[in-house]
Motif scaffolding. Sequence first.
Motif, PDB file in Angstrom:
ATOM      1  N   ARG A   1       0.836  -1.210   0.000  1.00 55.05           N
ATOM      2  CA  ARG A   1       0.000   0.000   0.000  1.00 55.05           C
ATOM      3  C   ARG A   1       0.864   1.251   0.000  1.00 55.05           C
ATOM      4  N   VAL A   2       1.816   1.301   0.905  1.00 49.64           N
ATOM      5  CA  VAL A   2       2.669   2.491   1.039  1.00 49.64           C
ATOM      6  C   VAL A   2       3.550   2.658  -0.197  1.00 49.64           C
ATOM      7  N   THR A   3       4.069   1.565  -0.710  1.00 50.48           N
ATOM      8  CA  THR A   3       4.930   1.627  -1.898  1.00 50.48           C
ATOM      9  C   THR A   3       4.166   2.177  -3.096  1.00 50.48           C
ATOM     10  N   LEU A   4       2.954   1.681  -3.317  1.00 46.31           N
ATOM     11  CA  LEU A   4       2.136   2.146  -4.438  1.00 46.31           C
ATOM     12  C   LEU A   4       1.781   3.621  -4.267  1.00 46.31           C
ATOM     13  N   ALA A   5       1.402   4.022  -3.056  1.00 45.56           N
ATOM     14  CA  ALA A   5       1.050   5.420  -2.795  1.00 45.56           C
ATOM     15  C   ALA A   5       2.251   6.335  -3.012  1.00 45.56           C
ATOM     16  N   ALA A   6       3.437   5.895  -2.612  1.00 37.68           N
ATOM     17  CA  ALA A   6       4.647   6.703  -2.782  1.00 37.68           C
ATOM     18  C   ALA A   6       4.961   6.919  -4.259  1.00 37.68           C
ATOM     19  N   HIS A   7       4.713   5.917  -5.089  1.00 35.93           N
ATOM     20  CA  HIS A   7       4.918   6.071  -6.534  1.00 35.93           C
ATOM     21  C   HIS A   7       4.075   7.221  -7.075  1.00 35.93           C
ATOM     22  N   TYR A   8       2.818   7.325  -6.586  1.00 39.65           N
ATOM     23  CA  TYR A   8       1.897   8.343  -7.102  1.00 39.65           C
ATOM     24  C   TYR A   8       2.054   9.691  -6.409  1.00 39.65           C
ATOM     25  N   GLY A   9       2.647   9.704  -5.238  1.00 38.18           N
ATOM     26  CA  GLY A   9       2.930  10.982  -4.580  1.00 38.18           C
ATOM     27  C   GLY A   9       4.154  11.659  -5.159  1.00 38.18           C
ATOM     28  N   SER A  10       5.052  10.865  -5.742  1.00 34.87           N
ATOM     29  CA  SER A  10       6.226  11.420  -6.411  1.00 34.87           C
ATOM     30  C   SER A  10       5.871  11.721  -7.872  1.00 34.87           C
TER      31      SER A  10
ATOM     32  N   ILE B   1      10.110  10.323   1.453  1.00 31.95           N
ATOM     33  CA  ILE B   1      10.346  10.479   2.890  1.00 31.95           C
ATOM     34  C   ILE B   1       9.141   9.981   3.693  1.00 31.95           C
ATOM     35  N   LEU B   2       7.923  10.362   3.264  1.00 30.43           N
ATOM     36  CA  LEU B   2       6.712   9.947   3.968  1.00 30.43           C
ATOM     37  C   LEU B   2       6.554   8.428   3.910  1.00 30.43           C
ATOM     38  N   GLY B   3       6.779   7.849   2.733  1.00 30.47           N
ATOM     39  CA  GLY B   3       6.642   6.404   2.580  1.00 30.47           C
ATOM     40  C   GLY B   3       7.621   5.637   3.453  1.00 30.47           C
ATOM     41  N   LEU B   4       8.877   6.063   3.466  1.00 29.82           N
ATOM     42  CA  LEU B   4       9.882   5.395   4.290  1.00 29.82           C
ATOM     43  C   LEU B   4       9.584   5.575   5.775  1.00 29.82           C
ATOM     44  N   TYR B   5       9.048   6.746   6.119  1.00 32.18           N
ATOM     45  CA  TYR B   5       8.680   6.983   7.525  1.00 32.18           C
ATOM     46  C   TYR B   5       7.545   6.051   7.962  1.00 32.18           C
ATOM     47  N   LEU B   6       6.535   5.904   7.103  1.00 28.77           N
ATOM     48  CA  LEU B   6       5.391   5.051   7.440  1.00 28.77           C
ATOM     49  C   LEU B   6       5.778   3.580   7.566  1.00 28.77           C
ATOM     50  N   LEU B   7       6.808   3.178   6.839  1.00 26.81           N
ATOM     51  CA  LEU B   7       7.237   1.782   6.887  1.00 26.81           C
ATOM     52  C   LEU B   7       8.383   1.548   7.867  1.00 26.81           C
ATOM     53  N   SER B   8       8.922   2.632   8.446  1.00 26.54           N
ATOM     54  CA  SER B   8      10.072   2.479   9.339  1.00 26.54           C
ATOM     55  C   SER B   8       9.647   1.822  10.650  1.00 26.54           C
TER      56      SER B   8
ATOM     57  N   LEU C   1      14.651   4.864   9.144  1.00 25.39           N
ATOM     58  CA  LEU C   1      14.594   5.874   8.085  1.00 25.39           C
ATOM     59  C   LEU C   1      16.014   6.355   7.789  1.00 25.39           C
ATOM     60  N   ASN C   2      16.503   6.082   6.589  1.00 25.81           N
ATOM     61  CA  ASN C   2      17.888   6.339   6.222  1.00 25.81           C
ATOM     62  C   ASN C   2      17.960   7.490   5.230  1.00 25.81           C
ATOM     63  N   VAL C   3      18.494   8.623   5.677  1.00 19.69           N
ATOM     64  CA  VAL C   3      18.574   9.807   4.826  1.00 19.69           C
ATOM     65  C   VAL C   3      19.474   9.544   3.621  1.00 19.69           C
ATOM     66  N   LYS C   4      20.549   8.786   3.822  1.00 20.18           N
ATOM     67  CA  LYS C   4      21.453   8.477   2.718  1.00 20.18           C
ATOM     68  C   LYS C   4      20.727   7.722   1.613  1.00 20.18           C
ATOM     69  N   THR C   5      19.841   6.815   1.986  1.00 22.06           N
ATOM     70  CA  THR C   5      19.064   6.065   0.998  1.00 22.06           C
ATOM     71  C   THR C   5      18.166   6.986   0.208  1.00 22.06           C
TER      72      THR C   5
END
Length: 310
Positions: A93-102, A139-146, A152-156
């Motif tokens: 869910r989060v991965t798909l939403a992140a694709h469309y938010g970007s 950032i939001l997607g990685l935060y929701l899945l962290s 949450l890795n800023v370098k990534t």
Amino acid sequence: MVHFLPDILAFFFIAALIAQRLSVDLRLPDAAYQLITYILLITIGLKGGQAIANNASMALIGHSGLIITMGIVITLVALIIIQIFSKLNKADRVTLAAHYGSVSVGTFAVAVNYLEVSQIPYELTLNLFVALLELPAIILGLYLLSDKTHKLNVKTILAHKSLALIIIGMLIGALYGEISEPLVKNLKPMFGVMLALYLVHMGALAGAKISDIGSNKVFIVSFALIMPLIGASIALFCSWLIGLSHGGATLLAVLGASASYIAVPAVFEQAYPEANIAQALFASLAISFSVNVIWGIELYTQAALLISSL
């Protein structure tokens, strides 16, 4: 008769997609694809940097804040829709939403070419907005899945090439301003040809991805058709708040309607390999990118004309 045909660049995409389904693989070699992508990204970054150099003001800071908020809102709206109407697990869910938010830099580049061929001017600050809209969804997607196992890795977040190239181009464009203009002009003659080759590659890639949809066919296809219209509507409202011109509103609508198929999958594939990246790529590339390039850009251009006249 010409008016019933899609945009000439869109036709390259369609032809390559059909060829791929007929087992004719037109995908470019990796080195050629990377070179073309580099040229597109650096050109967009330079234009965004020039916009900063020429329009630096408190208003631009405020507009940039609104654009970042827009990216977050589109991501959350997509996530709510996915959560209500699908049975996908949290990671998917989060991965798909992140694709469309970007956003899709490729779709933006095609839209820029469309406006320039149609002689519709637009604000150069839209090139800045492309870079700003890459990050919020990631950032939001990685935060929701962290969690404890996935920090949450800023370098990534910042390590992906597409984002780095846009930022480098922006920094150089902002530092050198008009001095960088000859470089952009030298790149311009080859921009259309590069886009045609890029779309041949993306058409072939979309054709190959059609087989990767998985078991959620009805929802994924429906979402990939509807979400661009929702994203474009949110972006058009933001363009009205900012007071963008017809061309500027068109490009912001295109950004709102587009979905990432470069930055987000690269980041999430590294951070969350358990997520179904192929499913999200099918939605963003095979469906949304195809519809946006073939029909969407012209539709958003007409809608932006109404919004900019209010």
